[in-house]
Design an enzyme around this catalytic site. Structure first.
Site, mmCIF file in Angstrom:
data_model
loop_
_atom_site.group_PDB
_atom_site.id
_atom_site.type_symbol
_atom_site.label_atom_id
_atom_site.label_comp_id
_atom_site.label_asym_id
_atom_site.label_seq_id
_atom_site.Cartn_x
_atom_site.Cartn_y
_atom_site.Cartn_z
ATOM 1 N N ASN A 37 1.037 -1.141 0.456
ATOM 2 C CA ASN A 37 -0.056 -0.056 -0.063
ATOM 3 C C ASN A 37 1.044 1.476 -0.341
ATOM 4 O O ASN A 37 1.547 1.534 0.418
ATOM 5 C CB ASN A 37 -0.911 0.080 1.904
ATOM 6 C CG ASN A 37 -2.399 0.799 1.297
ATOM 7 O OD1 ASN A 37 -2.516 1.033 -0.105
ATOM 8 N ND2 ASN A 37 -2.950 1.094 2.441
ATOM 9 N N HIS A 122 -15.574 -2.488 8.358
ATOM 10 C CA HIS A 122 -15.215 -1.120 9.471
ATOM 11 C C HIS A 122 -15.648 -0.565 9.570
ATOM 12 O O HIS A 122 -17.322 -0.124 8.757
ATOM 13 C CB HIS A 122 -14.199 -0.552 8.454
ATOM 14 C CG HIS A 122 -12.803 -1.442 8.706
ATOM 15 N ND1 HIS A 122 -11.428 -0.766 7.944
ATOM 16 C CD2 HIS A 122 -12.729 -2.428 8.876
ATOM 17 C CE1 HIS A 122 -10.869 -1.747 8.045
ATOM 18 N NE2 HIS A 122 -10.794 -2.431 8.688
ATOM 19 N N TYR A 160 -7.174 8.812 12.559
ATOM 20 C CA TYR A 160 -7.161 7.239 12.196
ATOM 21 C C TYR A 160 -8.275 6.567 11.237
ATOM 22 O O TYR A 160 -8.832 6.665 12.015
ATOM 23 C CB TYR A 160 -6.067 5.917 12.402
ATOM 24 C CG TYR A 160 -6.230 4.700 11.821
ATOM 25 C CD1 TYR A 160 -6.961 3.812 12.181
ATOM 26 C CD2 TYR A 160 -6.225 5.091 10.164
ATOM 27 C CE1 TYR A 160 -7.462 3.044 11.341
ATOM 28 C CE2 TYR A 160 -6.242 4.291 9.726
ATOM 29 C CZ TYR A 160 -6.698 2.833 11.079
ATOM 30 O OH TYR A 160 -7.552 1.504 9.561
ATOM 31 N N HIS A 217 -4.179 1.254 16.352
ATOM 32 C CA HIS A 217 -2.789 1.443 14.930
ATOM 33 C C HIS A 217 -2.020 2.949 15.573
ATOM 34 O O HIS A 217 -1.296 3.550 15.115
ATOM 35 C CB HIS A 217 -3.783 2.925 14.332
ATOM 36 C CG HIS A 217 -3.381 3.125 13.238
ATOM 37 N ND1 HIS A 217 -2.553 3.565 12.607
ATOM 38 C CD2 HIS A 217 -3.877 2.331 12.292
ATOM 39 C CE1 HIS A 217 -3.294 3.131 11.122
ATOM 40 N NE2 HIS A 217 -3.481 2.051 10.996
ATOM 41 N N GLU A 241 -6.360 -3.887 18.711
ATOM 42 C CA GLU A 241 -5.289 -3.911 17.221
ATOM 43 C C GLU A 241 -4.491 -2.478 17.680
ATOM 44 O O GLU A 241 -4.074 -2.276 17.438
ATOM 45 C CB GLU A 241 -6.123 -4.006 16.358
ATOM 46 C CG GLU A 241 -5.100 -4.176 15.271
ATOM 47 C CD GLU A 241 -5.719 -3.951 13.800
ATOM 48 O OE1 GLU A 241 -7.179 -3.824 14.659
ATOM 49 O OE2 GLU A 241 -5.746 -3.931 12.224
ATOM 50 N N GLU A 267 -0.189 -6.738 11.166
ATOM 51 C CA GLU A 267 0.040 -6.088 9.433
ATOM 52 C C GLU A 267 1.122 -5.976 9.091
ATOM 53 O O GLU A 267 1.269 -5.685 7.865
ATOM 54 C CB GLU A 267 -1.500 -5.108 9.677
ATOM 55 C CG GLU A 267 -1.512 -3.998 10.104
ATOM 56 C CD GLU A 267 -2.659 -2.786 10.291
ATOM 57 O OE1 GLU A 267 -3.995 -3.831 10.124
ATOM 58 O OE2 GLU A 267 -2.556 -1.422 9.235
ATOM 59 N N ARG A 288 -1.488 -10.586 12.713
ATOM 60 C CA ARG A 288 -2.750 -9.796 12.238
ATOM 61 C C ARG A 288 -1.829 -10.284 10.175
ATOM 62 O O ARG A 288 -1.561 -9.307 9.808
ATOM 63 C CB ARG A 288 -2.909 -8.280 12.779
ATOM 64 C CG ARG A 288 -3.427 -8.081 13.011
ATOM 65 C CD ARG A 288 -4.901 -8.147 12.738
ATOM 66 N NE ARG A 288 -5.342 -6.658 12.324
ATOM 67 C CZ ARG A 288 -6.215 -6.191 11.273
ATOM 68 N NH1 ARG A 288 -6.481 -7.751 10.533
ATOM 69 N NH2 ARG A 288 -6.029 -4.939 10.613
ATOM 70 N N GLU A 344 -10.614 -9.581 8.544
ATOM 71 C CA GLU A 344 -11.014 -8.315 8.320
ATOM 72 C C GLU A 344 -11.461 -8.599 6.770
ATOM 73 O O GLU A 344 -10.668 -8.756 5.609
ATOM 74 C CB GLU A 344 -9.185 -7.688 7.959
ATOM 75 C CG GLU A 344 -9.868 -5.960 8.187
ATOM 76 C CD GLU A 344 -8.363 -4.771 8.250
ATOM 77 O OE1 GLU A 344 -7.788 -5.493 8.763
ATOM 78 O OE2 GLU A 344 -9.133 -3.680 8.455
#
Ligand code: CS2
Ligand code: MG
Length: 408
Positions: A37, A122, A160, A217, A241, A267, A288, A344
């Protein structure tokens, strides 16, 4: 059997998907996702300049040896760019293997451990009232798990994954066009004072059954995260998370000592070496990782197996930056993994995305049912792909009110 060619495509509806297509001398092809990303051109370049020339002529059935060739052969190992590039190759080779065997990939992993895999949506809101509406929308859609992110009163900017204005809650994308990032301002103290109460109101409104997830985050210091985790214990979150920046594996020990709130992290990890200690010391509850970021199915499976030895469940990343190809790879892992937790699920689900990536994985009532088609169960329409090209984008950067750079 030999690999004869491979092509990389960058672009897609709303996201710069990086799609790898590997062709073989038996007419069977495989698909992989290398979408890192906001840095998409880098794995694409790595594939085109360094990896694909070394793929040509190899036997695509030797998935492990090809993985080891690229990982050990690089000398400078690990890192998100290389592991995303290897990941795409690995996914494509598993796709080819499944087509050769005429089996869906989950059968090659060991078959199904469940019929449906629970996913989470989400929900978000500029304020708590907005967020409540967003949660209600997903509950009505049948989701059993919802991630909740809320605007914080007095915070100088939206935080976020929170929309800047009320009502804009259905399709928020945290990335902005243009390579120069927008800037958010963050204040942990306001967040720690407000968010536990908001989460308690959500629990009161939606009852004890709904799995409520929340993404901190990377924003808190370990002590702050311990305080936050303790404050939200009565809410019984499904997980908290990324409570702190994920690089410091040992920071979770302090949080663990002070709270039973479940911790999910991973992640941003790209190899087992980013998380082996925290797993072995059981400092987290959900890992994750994303197949696209951690070297594909072959390496993700190693992490899942290590996690399974230590009561750690999976919670694969599934932000819109992952194309339906790596989401498909994760659906197969989710069907197989004995220590599956939740997935997710933020696929764009638009007609344009479905046209680019035809697939028969099904999501119904908050559960994904994996495709039984041979391979990954997703395809790629090159004529559709011709409509898209790379568009620079970046998610925001974050500063504290005094201007100190902070964690996005
Ligand atoms: C987020 C990610 O989905 C999540 O849990 O943490 O969407 C993250 O913000 C983006 O992947 C960053 O590029
Ligand atoms: Mg996250």
């Amino acid at each position: 059997m030999k690999i004869t060619d491979a092509k990389v495509f960058v672009g897609g509806p709303k996201k710069n998907y990086v799609t790898l297509k590997i062709m073989t001398d038996q007419g069977i092809y495989g698909l992989g996702d290398a979408t890192l990303n906001n840095r998409e051109t880098l794995p694409a370049h790595y594939l085109e300049r360094y990896l694909i020339p070394n793929l040509i002529g190899k036997d695509p059935r030797n998935i492990e040896d090809i993985w080891q060739f690229f990982y050990r052969g690089a000398y400078f190992r690990r890192g998100p760019i290389a592991m995303a590039a290897y990941g795409a190759i690995d996914m494509a080779l598993w796709d080819i293997k499944g087509k050769l065997a005429n089996m869906p990939v989950y059968q090659l992993l060991g078959g199904k451990s469940r019929d449906g895999a629970m996913v989470y949506a989400h929900a978000t809101g500029a304020d708590l009232e907005d967020l409540m509406d967003s949660i209600a929308y997903y509950v009505e859609q049948g989701y059993k798990a919802v991630r909740v992110q809320c605007g914080i009163p007095g915070m100088p900017t939206a935080s976020y994954a929170v929309p800047e204005k009320k009502g804009d809650v259905k399709n928020y994308i945290t990335d902005y066009t243009g390579i120069r990032p927008k800037q958010e301002v963050w204040d942990s103290d306001r967040y720690i004072r407000y968010m536990p109460g908001a989460l308690a109101e959500i629990r009161d409104r939606f009852g004890p059954e709904l799995h409520i997830l929340h993404d901190v985050h990377h924003r808190l210091l370990p002590r702050e995260a311990a305080e936050f985790g303790k404050a939200v214990e009565p809410v019984r979150l499904y997980w908290m998370e990324d409570p702190t920046p994920a690089e410091d594996q040992d920071a979770l020990r302090l949080i663990r000592q002070h709270t039973t709130t479940p911790i999910a992290i991973g992640e941003v990890f790209n190899t087992i070496w980013d998380c082996n200690r925290m797993i072995e010391q059981e400092l987290l509850d959900f890992i994750r990782i994303a197949v696209a970021y951690c070297g594909g199915i072959t390496h993700a499976r190693r992490i899942v197996d290590l996690a399974g030895l230590h009561h750690v469940r999976t919670g694969f990343h599934g932000a819109p930056s992952h194309s339906p190809i790596s989401m498909a790879a994760q659906h197969h892992l989710n069907a197989w993994a004995p220590n599956f937790g939740v997935q997710e699920y933020l696929v764009l689900g638009t007609a344009a995305c479905d046209a680019l990536f035809p697939s028969d994985h099904r999501m119904e009532q908050g559960m994904v049912h994996v495709s039984d088609a041979p391979g990954l169960g997703v395809d790629f329409d090159e004529s559709e792909a011709a409509r898209y090209s790379y568009e620079p984008g970046s998610h925001p950067v974050v500063r504290l009110e005094d201007g100190t750079m902070w964690n996005y």
